[in-house]
Design a protein around this motif. Structure first.
Motif, mmCIF file in Angstrom:
data_model
loop_
_atom_site.group_PDB
_atom_site.id
_atom_site.type_symbol
_atom_site.label_atom_id
_atom_site.label_comp_id
_atom_site.label_asym_id
_atom_site.label_seq_id
_atom_site.Cartn_x
_atom_site.Cartn_y
_atom_site.Cartn_z
ATOM 1 N N LEU A 1 -3.021 -34.619 13.091
ATOM 2 C CA LEU A 1 -2.869 -35.414 11.555
ATOM 3 C C LEU A 1 -4.187 -35.551 11.052
ATOM 4 O O LEU A 1 -5.390 -35.431 11.550
ATOM 5 N N PRO A 2 -4.272 -35.668 9.576
ATOM 6 C CA PRO A 2 -5.454 -35.562 8.881
ATOM 7 C C PRO A 2 -5.997 -37.038 8.931
ATOM 8 O O PRO A 2 -5.523 -37.775 9.570
ATOM 9 N N ASP A 3 -7.114 -37.332 8.069
ATOM 10 C CA ASP A 3 -7.858 -38.717 7.974
ATOM 11 C C ASP A 3 -6.942 -39.814 7.862
ATOM 12 O O ASP A 3 -6.920 -40.808 8.129
ATOM 13 N N SER A 4 -5.753 -39.435 6.872
ATOM 14 C CA SER A 4 -5.078 -40.684 6.361
ATOM 15 C C SER A 4 -3.447 -39.940 6.624
ATOM 16 O O SER A 4 -3.272 -38.911 6.135
ATOM 17 N N TRP A 5 -2.735 -40.790 7.011
ATOM 18 C CA TRP A 5 -1.233 -40.439 7.159
ATOM 19 C C TRP A 5 -0.498 -41.588 7.344
ATOM 20 O O TRP A 5 -0.747 -42.726 7.202
ATOM 21 N N ASN A 6 1.037 -41.461 7.272
ATOM 22 C CA ASN A 6 1.755 -42.775 7.454
ATOM 23 C C ASN A 6 2.524 -42.665 8.690
ATOM 24 O O ASN A 6 2.685 -41.895 9.537
ATOM 25 N N PHE B 1 -4.274 -30.930 8.332
ATOM 26 C CA PHE B 1 -3.123 -31.147 8.799
ATOM 27 C C PHE B 1 -2.967 -29.746 9.941
ATOM 28 O O PHE B 1 -3.481 -28.974 9.517
ATOM 29 N N CYS B 2 -2.963 -30.091 11.178
ATOM 30 C CA CYS B 2 -2.775 -29.035 12.050
ATOM 31 C C CYS B 2 -4.151 -28.564 12.384
ATOM 32 O O CYS B 2 -4.102 -27.011 12.408
ATOM 33 N N ARG B 3 -5.192 -29.067 12.286
ATOM 34 C CA ARG B 3 -6.472 -28.541 12.362
ATOM 35 C C ARG B 3 -6.646 -27.706 13.651
ATOM 36 O O ARG B 3 -7.551 -26.778 13.867
ATOM 37 N N ASP B 4 -6.227 -28.149 15.018
ATOM 38 C CA ASP B 4 -6.428 -27.802 16.170
ATOM 39 C C ASP B 4 -5.301 -27.840 17.164
ATOM 40 O O ASP B 4 -4.692 -28.716 17.380
ATOM 41 N N LEU B 5 -4.648 -26.389 17.399
ATOM 42 C CA LEU B 5 -3.337 -26.595 18.053
ATOM 43 C C LEU B 5 -3.585 -25.997 19.574
ATOM 44 O O LEU B 5 -2.576 -25.764 20.241
ATOM 45 N N SER B 6 -4.894 -26.193 20.116
ATOM 46 C CA SER B 6 -5.185 -25.761 21.371
ATOM 47 C C SER B 6 -4.432 -26.559 22.405
ATOM 48 O O SER B 6 -4.595 -27.721 22.360
ATOM 49 N N GLY B 7 -3.640 -26.036 23.266
ATOM 50 C CA GLY B 7 -3.085 -26.678 24.239
ATOM 51 C C GLY B 7 -1.822 -27.391 23.898
ATOM 52 O O GLY B 7 -1.072 -28.131 24.660
ATOM 53 N N ASN C 1 2.444 -31.289 24.498
ATOM 54 C CA ASN C 1 1.770 -30.778 25.829
ATOM 55 C C ASN C 1 2.228 -31.191 27.091
ATOM 56 O O ASN C 1 3.744 -31.869 27.118
ATOM 57 N N ASP C 2 1.949 -31.234 28.311
ATOM 58 C CA ASP C 2 2.519 -31.539 29.392
ATOM 59 C C ASP C 2 2.597 -33.055 29.788
ATOM 60 O O ASP C 2 3.227 -33.462 30.706
ATOM 61 N N THR C 3 1.633 -33.926 28.983
ATOM 62 C CA THR C 3 1.866 -35.405 29.049
ATOM 63 C C THR C 3 2.209 -36.077 27.947
ATOM 64 O O THR C 3 2.588 -37.272 28.009
ATOM 65 N N ALA C 4 2.528 -35.644 26.544
ATOM 66 C CA ALA C 4 2.687 -36.383 25.530
ATOM 67 C C ALA C 4 3.219 -35.576 24.407
ATOM 68 O O ALA C 4 3.113 -34.494 24.393
ATOM 69 N N SER C 5 3.906 -36.166 23.413
ATOM 70 C CA SER C 5 4.322 -35.494 22.032
ATOM 71 C C SER C 5 4.190 -36.521 20.894
ATOM 72 O O SER C 5 4.141 -37.749 21.016
ATOM 73 N N ILE C 6 4.254 -35.757 19.850
ATOM 74 C CA ILE C 6 4.455 -36.782 18.628
ATOM 75 C C ILE C 6 5.576 -35.989 18.027
ATOM 76 O O ILE C 6 5.593 -34.759 17.908
ATOM 77 N N THR C 7 6.101 -36.649 16.903
ATOM 78 C CA THR C 7 7.359 -36.177 15.936
ATOM 79 C C THR C 7 6.775 -36.493 14.703
ATOM 80 O O THR C 7 6.421 -37.763 14.303
ATOM 81 N N VAL C 8 6.542 -35.579 13.632
ATOM 82 C CA VAL C 8 5.908 -35.774 12.444
ATOM 83 C C VAL C 8 7.012 -35.289 11.492
ATOM 84 O O VAL C 8 7.280 -34.050 11.454
ATOM 85 N N LEU C 9 7.079 -35.987 10.251
ATOM 86 C CA LEU C 9 7.924 -35.720 9.190
ATOM 87 C C LEU C 9 6.930 -35.277 8.108
ATOM 88 O O LEU C 9 5.944 -35.694 7.718
ATOM 89 N N GLN C 10 7.226 -34.033 7.653
ATOM 90 C CA GLN C 10 6.455 -33.568 6.302
ATOM 91 C C GLN C 10 7.472 -33.962 5.113
ATOM 92 O O GLN C 10 8.615 -33.782 5.123
ATOM 93 N N THR C 11 6.569 -34.669 4.311
ATOM 94 C CA THR C 11 7.054 -35.482 3.208
ATOM 95 C C THR C 11 6.477 -34.785 1.901
ATOM 96 O O THR C 11 5.186 -34.272 1.945
#
Length: 285
Positions: free
Chosen positions: A230-235, A167-173, A196-206
């Motif tokens: 996100l990692p290889d598997s998520w909800n 999770f959070c492997r690459d925060l660049s930009g 970023n300047d063009t998009a966003s995602i909201t993630v819940l940590q559970t």
């Protein structure tokens, strides 16, 4: 405002019914027991998850307690109604935290609780009551009808695309904001916004991992952030009619979903059958 056993339909029953602005201690204790303690959810307090719970305006509690000398006993049942004004000044009551003390289940208390909520909604001139449930049959008998549903399930990268990245492997930009102070669903621990300047995602940590709960921007930009974060598997929790499902396929993801919750409405005062817009997961009660 507080009303007692004189409420219509409850005069001869051995319980005290009260309708109050805000959320009294007895209601909080029962909500905590049913939605947190009994489910093994770790948290500090209700205010951490629901900052609005300390407000008096726009929040109505219905509380049922034992009567006739048992005033100090734990609450039998409770539910909350959160007032929201939508486009065209439509006033709706979002119903949530419908819970009955385990020792009193099966005695018709829940049925009377919902009936009282309908009375309150009419008294407040709500256009409709809205709730989310995975047990719609409980509410159909009160005149509620399913009008939409969310799907919930697992998403994974197909085998040839898996990287094993955390999770959070690459925060660049990207900007990362912990928006947990705005509210956290009971099943989650944190709410994080990546943008970023063009998009966003909201993630819940559970406790079960990470759940994508909201997004904005064009699909390629959204999936670029997904690949970074996100990692290889998520909800995923999303409306059943969302375009995200076809875009998951086109971006190389597999998935498996089931109905997560169904939105039910009961029209009360509106003569024109207005279409209720989608209410995001984080905006619900």
């Amino acid at each position: 405002m507080e009303q007692g056993m004189g409420m219509k339909g409850h005069v001869n029953e051995p319980w005290q019914y009260s309708v109050q602005e805000g959320v009294p201690l007895a209601a909080r204790e029962l909500i905590w027991e049913v939605f947190f303690k009994s489910r093994g959810r770790e948290s500090t307090d209700l205010t951490t998850h629901y900052p609005w719970i300390d407000e008096k305006t726009g929040i109505t509690s219905i509380l049922i307690k034992p009567g006739r000398g048992l005033e100090h006993a734990p609450a039998v049942a409770t539910l909350l109604i959160k007032e929201e004004t939508l486009a065209h000044n439509k006033k709706v009551g979002l119903v949530g935290f419908v819970c009955v003390n385990e020792a009193w289940r099966g005695n018709g208390v829940g049925r009377n609780l919902v009936s009282t909520a309908i009375e309150v909604g009419k008294d407040k001139s709500f256009d409709m009551l809205v709730l989310w449930t995975n047990k719609p049959n409980v509410y159909v008998k009160h005149g509620f009808a399913v009008d939409s549903e969310d799907w919930y399930g697992n998403v994974w990268k197909r085998a040839e695309r898996r990287t094993g990245h955390p999770f959070c492997r690459d925060l660049s930009g990207l900007r990362i904001d912990d928006v947990s102070p705005l509210g956290i669903p009971a099943f989650a621990k944190r709410v994080l916004l990546f943008s970023n300047d063009t998009a966003s995602i909201t993630v819940l940590q559970t406790n079960q991992g990470y759940t994508l709960a909201a997004w904005s921007g064009n699909w390629d930009a959204v999936f670029q952030i997904i690949e970074q974060i996100l990692p290889d598997s998520w909800n995923l929790n999303a409306p059943a009619n969302s375009d995200i499902y076809t875009n998951l396929e086109s971006h190389g993801f597999g998935f498996e979903f089931a109905v997560g919750s169904q939105r039910m409405i009961k029209r009360l005062a509106s003569k024109d059958k207005f279409c209720l817009p989608y209410i995001p997961l984080l905006k619900r009660i």
